[in-house]
Design a protein around this motif. Structure first.
Motif, PDB file in Angstrom:
ATOM      1  N   ILE A   1     -79.749  47.321   6.234  1.00 11.78           N
ATOM      2  CA  ILE A   1     -79.713  45.859   6.308  1.00 11.78           C
ATOM      3  C   ILE A   1     -79.471  45.249   4.931  1.00 11.78           C
ATOM      4  N   VAL A   2     -80.235  45.762   3.938  1.00  9.91           N
ATOM      5  CA  VAL A   2     -80.080  45.233   2.572  1.00  9.91           C
ATOM      6  C   VAL A   2     -78.655  45.450   2.065  1.00  9.91           C
ATOM      7  N   GLU A   3     -78.162  46.655   2.248  1.00 12.72           N
ATOM      8  CA  GLU A   3     -76.810  46.967   1.772  1.00 12.72           C
ATOM      9  C   GLU A   3     -75.768  46.112   2.493  1.00 12.72           C
ATOM     10  N   GLY A   4     -75.902  45.989   3.804  1.00 17.17           N
ATOM     11  CA  GLY A   4     -74.950  45.183   4.581  1.00 17.17           C
ATOM     12  C   GLY A   4     -74.921  43.740   4.127  1.00 17.17           C
ATOM     13  N   ILE A   5     -76.125  43.173   3.883  1.00 23.51           N
ATOM     14  CA  ILE A   5     -76.192  41.776   3.444  1.00 23.51           C
ATOM     15  C   ILE A   5     -75.590  41.613   2.046  1.00 23.51           C
ATOM     16  N   LEU A   6     -75.931  42.539   1.141  1.00 27.30           N
ATOM     17  CA  LEU A   6     -75.411  42.451  -0.226  1.00 27.30           C
ATOM     18  C   LEU A   6     -73.885  42.514  -0.264  1.00 27.30           C
ATOM     19  N   PHE A   7     -73.314  43.457   0.477  1.00 27.03           N
ATOM     20  CA  PHE A   7     -71.847  43.541   0.519  1.00 27.03           C
ATOM     21  C   PHE A   7     -71.247  42.267   1.104  1.00 27.03           C
ATOM     22  N   GLY A   8     -71.933  41.717   2.126  1.00 27.01           N
ATOM     23  CA  GLY A   8     -71.420  40.496   2.746  1.00 27.01           C
ATOM     24  C   GLY A   8     -71.487  39.290   1.843  1.00 27.01           C
ATOM     25  N   LEU A   9     -72.417  39.298   0.880  1.00 31.56           N
ATOM     26  CA  LEU A   9     -72.581  38.144  -0.007  1.00 31.56           C
ATOM     27  C   LEU A   9     -71.759  38.235  -1.295  1.00 31.56           C
ATOM     28  N   ILE A  10     -71.184  39.390  -1.584  1.00 35.53           N
ATOM     29  CA  ILE A  10     -70.427  39.558  -2.845  1.00 35.53           C
ATOM     30  C   ILE A  10     -69.292  38.540  -3.002  1.00 35.53           C
ATOM     31  N   PRO A  11     -68.563  38.145  -1.915  1.00 32.11           N
ATOM     32  CA  PRO A  11     -67.534  37.113  -2.102  1.00 32.11           C
ATOM     33  C   PRO A  11     -68.054  35.840  -2.750  1.00 32.11           C
ATOM     34  N   LEU A  12     -69.361  35.539  -2.585  1.00 29.50           N
ATOM     35  CA  LEU A  12     -69.916  34.343  -3.217  1.00 29.50           C
ATOM     36  C   LEU A  12     -69.937  34.480  -4.735  1.00 29.50           C
ATOM     37  N   ILE A  13     -70.037  35.727  -5.232  1.00 26.31           N
ATOM     38  CA  ILE A  13     -69.996  35.942  -6.689  1.00 26.31           C
ATOM     39  C   ILE A  13     -68.622  35.549  -7.217  1.00 26.31           C
ATOM     40  N   ASN A  14     -67.573  35.822  -6.423  1.00 24.42           N
ATOM     41  CA  ASN A  14     -66.227  35.416  -6.829  1.00 24.42           C
ATOM     42  C   ASN A  14     -66.120  33.905  -6.955  1.00 24.42           C
ATOM     43  N   LYS A  15     -66.959  33.199  -6.197  1.00 23.03           N
ATOM     44  CA  LYS A  15     -66.901  31.742  -6.216  1.00 23.03           C
ATOM     45  C   LYS A  15     -67.737  31.151  -7.335  1.00 23.03           C
ATOM     46  N   PHE A  16     -68.983  31.662  -7.506  1.00 23.21           N
ATOM     47  CA  PHE A  16     -69.906  31.071  -8.464  1.00 23.21           C
ATOM     48  C   PHE A  16     -69.997  31.860  -9.776  1.00 23.21           C
ATOM     49  N   GLY A  17     -69.548  33.109  -9.759  1.00 28.63           N
ATOM     50  CA  GLY A  17     -69.582  33.925 -10.966  1.00 28.63           C
ATOM     51  C   GLY A  17     -68.186  34.255 -11.443  1.00 28.63           C
ATOM     52  N   THR A  18     -68.044  35.447 -12.000  1.00 31.95           N
ATOM     53  CA  THR A  18     -66.730  35.896 -12.474  1.00 31.95           C
ATOM     54  C   THR A  18     -66.180  36.978 -11.549  1.00 31.95           C
ATOM     55  N   VAL A  19     -64.886  37.083 -11.526  1.00 36.18           N
ATOM     56  CA  VAL A  19     -64.227  38.086 -10.691  1.00 36.18           C
ATOM     57  C   VAL A  19     -64.595  39.491 -11.167  1.00 36.18           C
ATOM     58  N   ARG A  20     -64.658  39.672 -12.468  1.00 36.09           N
ATOM     59  CA  ARG A  20     -64.999  40.993 -13.008  1.00 36.09           C
ATOM     60  C   ARG A  20     -66.408  41.409 -12.598  1.00 36.09           C
ATOM     61  N   LEU A  21     -67.360  40.437 -12.610  1.00 40.09           N
ATOM     62  CA  LEU A  21     -68.731  40.723 -12.188  1.00 40.09           C
ATOM     63  C   LEU A  21     -68.766  41.151 -10.730  1.00 40.09           C
ATOM     64  N   ALA A  22     -68.006  40.452  -9.892  1.00 41.15           N
ATOM     65  CA  ALA A  22     -67.960  40.799  -8.467  1.00 41.15           C
ATOM     66  C   ALA A  22     -67.402  42.205  -8.270  1.00 41.15           C
ATOM     67  N   ASN A  23     -66.375  42.548  -9.016  1.00 36.51           N
ATOM     68  CA  ASN A  23     -65.790  43.886  -8.904  1.00 36.51           C
ATOM     69  C   ASN A  23     -66.779  44.962  -9.341  1.00 36.51           C
ATOM     70  N   ASN A  24     -67.488  44.693 -10.456  1.00 41.20           N
ATOM     71  CA  ASN A  24     -68.452  45.680 -10.948  1.00 41.20           C
ATOM     72  C   ASN A  24     -69.593  45.897  -9.963  1.00 41.20           C
ATOM     73  N   ILE A  25     -70.137  44.792  -9.433  1.00 41.87           N
ATOM     74  CA  ILE A  25     -71.237  44.914  -8.472  1.00 41.87           C
ATOM     75  C   ILE A  25     -70.772  45.665  -7.230  1.00 41.87           C
ATOM     76  N   THR A  26     -69.553  45.377  -6.772  1.00 40.83           N
ATOM     77  CA  THR A  26     -69.013  46.073  -5.595  1.00 40.83           C
ATOM     78  C   THR A  26     -68.991  47.581  -5.825  1.00 40.83           C
ATOM     79  N   TYR A  27     -68.477  47.988  -6.968  1.00 39.89           N
ATOM     80  CA  TYR A  27     -68.331  49.421  -7.222  1.00 39.89           C
ATOM     81  C   TYR A  27     -69.685  50.101  -7.406  1.00 39.89           C
TER      82      TYR A  27
END
Length: 589
Positions: free
Chosen positions: A75-101
């Motif tokens: 559940i935690v992993e599913g929610i986190l992956f689902g919320l990563i697009p919000l990092i692209n909106k409020f954070g940096t693209v590089r941060l979103a890519n790093n967290i994804t990997y």
């Protein structure tokens, strides 16, 4: 009529679909380039698909093996992956890519430990490495190295846990293991296929962009070449005509230095344009094939020296040609390319040699080769510049004492052509001691092995010959009419295809010059093809005059029926050679 309930369901599905599409594009508005937009969209898509797979497969696992330490991470992993697009909106693209990997690596490590050998989690690690190498997550070299290191560390951690059993694996039955295994395989393969599709799509788009850019570059070179050659054609012809007039009129002798400068500048500009075209052909991998024919080498080298006469006169430089008496005059080779090589190197030597000095050109023979050396008394080159030429790179040159700067493009083109002709070259130079360019080519002697093929200077007489000039540029028409008329020809003119065909039928000319770039595309070819199809013009000399020196344009005119081509800017010397050969054959016929 649509049922209200059905209509309501349709609206709900449309809203869900629009919301999903909007969420996929989260953060795209921050991107400044199409490439960044595509990368953000791809990462969002990957995270949403990953979240969906984890939740779907994870809850499937829970129904088979209801373990709390299995479902909570899912559940935690599913929610986190689902919320990563919000990092692209409020954070940096590089941060979103790093967290994804990194999140992928953490989850792979955890589930790899608790599932043990049930799932080939190594496949997922292979996916991570592949995604990093294909720049799906980032194009930063440092990040990619860190990603690959994290993937390898994850794999090592799982192997250590498997060996020492630090985190105990789930105790599953054979049937449970089978279902777990294939469900995980489905998820991992889905991600791998997805990455391949995204990478393939990006590669295809990049290839299309490169193709369009290459086509645009070729079209640009063609257009610029034509636009430069049209006025340059007039300048070169005017300077040639003026030079002839000055020679025949002693009262105009005081204008001779100015006319020489005009001609030299036009001739040098022609060489630059030709080098740009050659460079474009090299970049496209379309260097022309070798055309080996018999030609008089000594005369060819003499012609190149004569062509540069004005430049040497302006600097009061003497060119001394020493031709080995054992070297045959007539050899087999590509005369055009050898001329280009010698001309480019000689122009460079003239440009950089000191005023009031001499340039030595020496030709000698060895057993299976002939050697051409050009020695100047210029400022010389540094070892770095020599090395740049030997690496077949263009370079910037400066001769401060001569107030000259250059790009080395001529030498770059020359070295490419030398290699194409199976030759070798060596540069002997150092600052302050001049430069000697030594080239050796294979020596191919015709079977007949003629001792000499010398001809006296051309004396072209066109009295009694009718000529037709089909040209849409009024100034070029006027200059050709004047030049041909000065040789004794009766000259008629036409400005387009229909006029050209009518004039040909009316005047029955012996010689026809046809511009390759008449008002409508292909009209130069159509004009030649129409005239040549008439049996009355079977023996007529048709000369194509293309607006540039691209081989496809020349070949198209020759294929249409032209006997020869003389690209713009027209060299009167070249045109005289063509007309002289025609008149000799015509008289013999």
């Amino acid at each position: 009529m649509m049922n209200p309930t059905t209509s309501k369901k349709t609206n709900i599905f449309l809203r869900i679909s629009e919301t999903f599409k909007s969420y996929l594009r989260t953060g795209v508005e921050k991107a400044t380039t199409p490439e960044e937009k595509r990368n953000i969209y791809n990462i969002n898509l990957l995270n949403i698909v990953t979240s969906t797979l984890i939740l779907t497969i994870g809850f499937g696992y829970y129904t088979i093996a209801p373990k709390i330490y299995l479902i909570i991470p899912v559940i935690v992993e599913g929610i986190l992956f689902g919320l990563i697009p919000l990092i692209n909106k409020f954070g940096t693209v590089r941060l979103a890519n790093n967290i994804t990997y990194y999140l992928h690596c953490i989850c792979a490590c955890y589930f790899g430990c608790i599932l043990g050998i049930v799932i080939e989690i190594q496949l997922l690690i292979a996916f991570f490495i592949m995604a990093a190498l294909t720049s799906l997550f980032t194009q930063e070299p440092t990040d990619r190295i860190i990603y690959i290191a994290c993937s390898i560390a994850t794999l090592i951690a799982m192997e250590i846990n498997y060996y020492y059993n630090i985190i105990p694996a789930l105790d599953l039955t054979r049937d449970q293991s089978f279902i777990f295994r294939w469900a995980a395989m489905f998820g991992i393969l889905t991600l791998i296929i997805m990455v391949f599709r995204l990478y393939d799509k990006r590669t295809t788009e990049s290839h299309q962009k490169l193709t369009l850019a290459d086509e645009a570059k070729t079209e640009f070179v063609r257009t610029i070449s034509h636009e430069i050659r049209v006025p340059l054609n007039s300048i070169l012809q005017v300077s040639t005509i003026l030079e002839r007039e000055v020679k025949n009129n002693p009262e105009l002798e005081h204008l001779h230095p100015f006319i020489k400068t005009l001609y030299s500048s036009a001739f040098l500009t022609k060489g630059i344009v030709n080098n740009v075209l050659s460079l474009a052909a090299i970049e496209e991998g379309k260097l022309h094939t070798i055309d080996n024919r018999e030609f008089n080498l000594k005369r060819t080298l003499g012609n190149v020296i004569d062509m540069n006469h004005n430049a040497t006169s302006a600097k009061r430089v003497t060119i001394k040609l020493q031709y080995d008496e054992n070297m045959p005059s007539v050899i087999l080779g590509d005369e055009l390319k050898i001329t280009q090589v010698f001309n480019n190197i000689l122009i460079n030597a003239i440009k950089y040699t000191q005023p009031k000095t001499s340039i030595k050109v020496n030709v000698e023979q060895t057993e299976h080769q002939w050697i051409l050396s050009i020695c100047d008394k210029g400022p010389g080159m540094t070892p770095e510049q020599v090395a740049a030429i030997e690496r077949e790179q263009s370079f910037n040159t400066t001769a401060s004492d001569l107030k000259i700067e250059g790009t080395g493009l001529g030498l770059f083109i020359a070295t490419k052509l030398i290699n194409l002709l199976n030759g070798n070259y060596k540069i002997v130079s150092s600052p302050g001691s001049g430069t000697t360019f030594i080239i050796d080519f294979p020596l191919n002697i015709p079977a007949s092995n003629p001792a000499t093929d010398e001809k006296s200077a051309i004396t072209l007489n066109l009295y009694g010959y009718r000529t037709l000039v089909v040209e849409d540029d009024p100034l070029s028409t006027m200059l050709l009419k004047y030049f041909l008329g000065s040789l004794g020809a009766d000259v008629y003119t036409a400005s387009n295809t229909s006029e050209g065909i009518m004039s040909a039928n009316k005047y029955k000319p012996h010689i026809i010059l046809v511009d390759g770039c008449l008002p409508k595309v292909g009209d130069g070819e159509n004009t030649i093809r129409a005239i040549r199809s008439n049996p009355a013009f079977e023996k007529t000399m048709i000369i194509g005059v293309p607006g540039n020196a691209f081989e496809p344009d020349i070949n198209s005119l020759l294929t249409a029926g032209a006997n020869a081509c003389c690209p713009k800017p027209i060299s009167h010397r070249d045109l005289e050679q063509i007309l002289y050969a025609f008149t000799e054959n015509y008289q013999e016929a």
